[in-house]
Design an enzyme around this catalytic site. Structure first.
Site, PDB file in Angstrom:
ATOM      1  CE  LYS A 153      -2.484   1.200   3.669  1.00 20.28           C
ATOM      2  NZ  LYS A 153      -3.673   1.434   4.533  1.00 20.28           N
TER       3      LYS A 153
HETATM    4  C1  5RP Z   1      -2.761   4.664   8.952  1.00 19.51           C
HETATM    5  C2  5RP Z   1      -2.843   3.805   7.774  1.00 19.51           C
HETATM    6  C3  5RP Z   1      -4.109   3.804   7.019  1.00 19.51           C
HETATM    7  O1  5RP Z   1      -4.571   2.469   6.845  1.00 19.51           O
HETATM    8  C4  5RP Z   1      -3.813   4.349   5.627  1.00 19.51           C
HETATM    9  O2  5RP Z   1      -3.176   5.594   5.753  1.00 19.51           O
HETATM   10  C5  5RP Z   1      -5.102   4.509   4.794  1.00 19.51           C
HETATM   11  O3  5RP Z   1      -5.921   5.442   5.434  1.00 19.51           O
HETATM   12  P1  5RP Z   1      -6.128   6.910   4.795  1.00 19.51           P
HETATM   13  O4  5RP Z   1      -6.808   6.723   3.457  1.00 19.51           O
HETATM   14  O5  5RP Z   1      -6.985   7.638   5.800  1.00 19.51           O
HETATM   15  O6  5RP Z   1      -4.758   7.494   4.633  1.00 19.51           O
HETATM   16  O7  5RP Z   1      -1.907   3.125   7.390  1.00 19.51           O
HETATM   17  O8  5RP Z   1      -2.923   3.790  10.032  1.00 19.51           O
END
Ligand code: 5RP
Length: 294
Positions: A202
């Site tokens: 991610k």
């Molecule tokens: C923080 C994270 C979130 O899962 C990731 O950032 C996705 O959330 P957002 O779209 O709000 O950034 O890793 O714990």
């Protein structure tokens, strides 16, 4: 046990039909074991893409805006997404066990927002990920952060544990405030995570050359949403990420902090799974939300 009586003679051997093992639609997963593939297939749909809803933010920042009541702000969104990314505490206390979403479990932990966020450790034993029926576990990796090596070793330890039981690992790119979230950095961070063995990565989107980030990562990249943007900008970002090779999104704040989260998550799903362009997705959001302006 089947009894022997009435045991019919086998005769249909399909002699003119060679056995074919269908191609597996998830990038870089062809050599994985059945269990890993089956769990990945709970996250990524037939189009090889996923809409994952992230609400794990509380593990380091408490009840952030939109997550004050997960039962009210997140549970109604579950029917509209493929996967839920959260903490074991929230899954066990709030998420209905009969939801058919893939469970992606936050498995690193440590500092709160009051301290150095990169100083994380292992937050969940793999046995509890098995117990909670996780389709994947998520580990933050702070490339360039103060505790970079520690976070990398958290990742590799959870990858080794996941390989033991067939649970994929989602490596999450965490970009320190002092670092520039550009393609050069994201290529470095995402490729490191993939090289170390994560089955999913991610990361955030970048305006320039994001396609080089997805192209140089041998496993699926899913896009984190980041801080809340105007609906059109968030939908455009998701569209651009998918167009440039992302295998889906793992969004949180841009959905659950929206005036109409259920409308927004359906608009996002339209982009990821139905090929809606940003304008079509915005129209869907405005239609479903009856004109929410945010
Ligand atoms: C923080 C994270 C979130 O899962 C990731 O950032 C996705 O959330 P957002 O779209 O709000 O950034 O890793 O714990």
């Amino acid at each position: 046990m089947a009894d022997l009586e009435g045991n019919l003679d086998a005769h249909n051997y399909g002699l003119d039909t060679p056995q074919v093992t269908g191609a597996f639609p998830i990038k870089g997963a062809s050599s994985l074991d059945f269990g890993m593939k089956h769990r990945l297939a709970r996250i990524f749909k037939e189009d090889g893409k996923t809409v994952m809803l992230a609400f794990d933010h509380g593990y380091f920042q408490g009840p952030t805006s939109g997550l004050e009541r997960v039962d009210l702000g997140i549970v109604p969104l579950a029917p509209h997404v493929d996967a839920l990314m959260g903490t074991r505490g929230i899954f066990r206390s709030v998420i209905p066990a009969n939801s058919d979403n893939a469970v992606v479990l936050r498995a690193s932990a440590g500092p709160s927002i009051l301290k150095e966020l990169s100083n994380e450790g292992i937050g969940v034993d793999i046995s509890d990920a098995v117990r909670i029926d996780a389709a994947a576990i998520a580990v933050q990796v702070f490339v360039g952060g103060e505790y970079e090596t520690q976070s990398v070793l958290n990742l590799t330890q959870q990858i080794d544990a996941g390989m033991e039981v067939g649970i994929p690992v989602l490596g999450v790119t965490a970009v320190g405030k002092e670092l520039t979230r550009d393609a050069r950095y994201l290529r470095l961070a995402t490729r490191m995570i993939a090289e170390l063995g994560a089955q999913i990565v991610k990361t955030y989107y970048c305006e320039e050359d994001f396609e080089t980030v997805t192209a140089s990562c041998p496993v699926p990249i899913i896009m984190a949403g980041g801080k809340k943007l105007p609906a059109k900008d968030a939908l455009t970002m998701a569209y651009n990420a998918i167009s440039q090779g992302a295998s889906g999104v793992d969004m949180g704040r841009n959905i659950f902090q929206r005036l109409a989260p259920i409308a927004m998550v359906q608009a996002v799903s339209g982009v990821v799974h139905d090929g809606l362009n940003p304008q079509q997705a915005l129209e869907k959001y405005l239609d479903l939300s009856k004109g929410a302006q945010d």
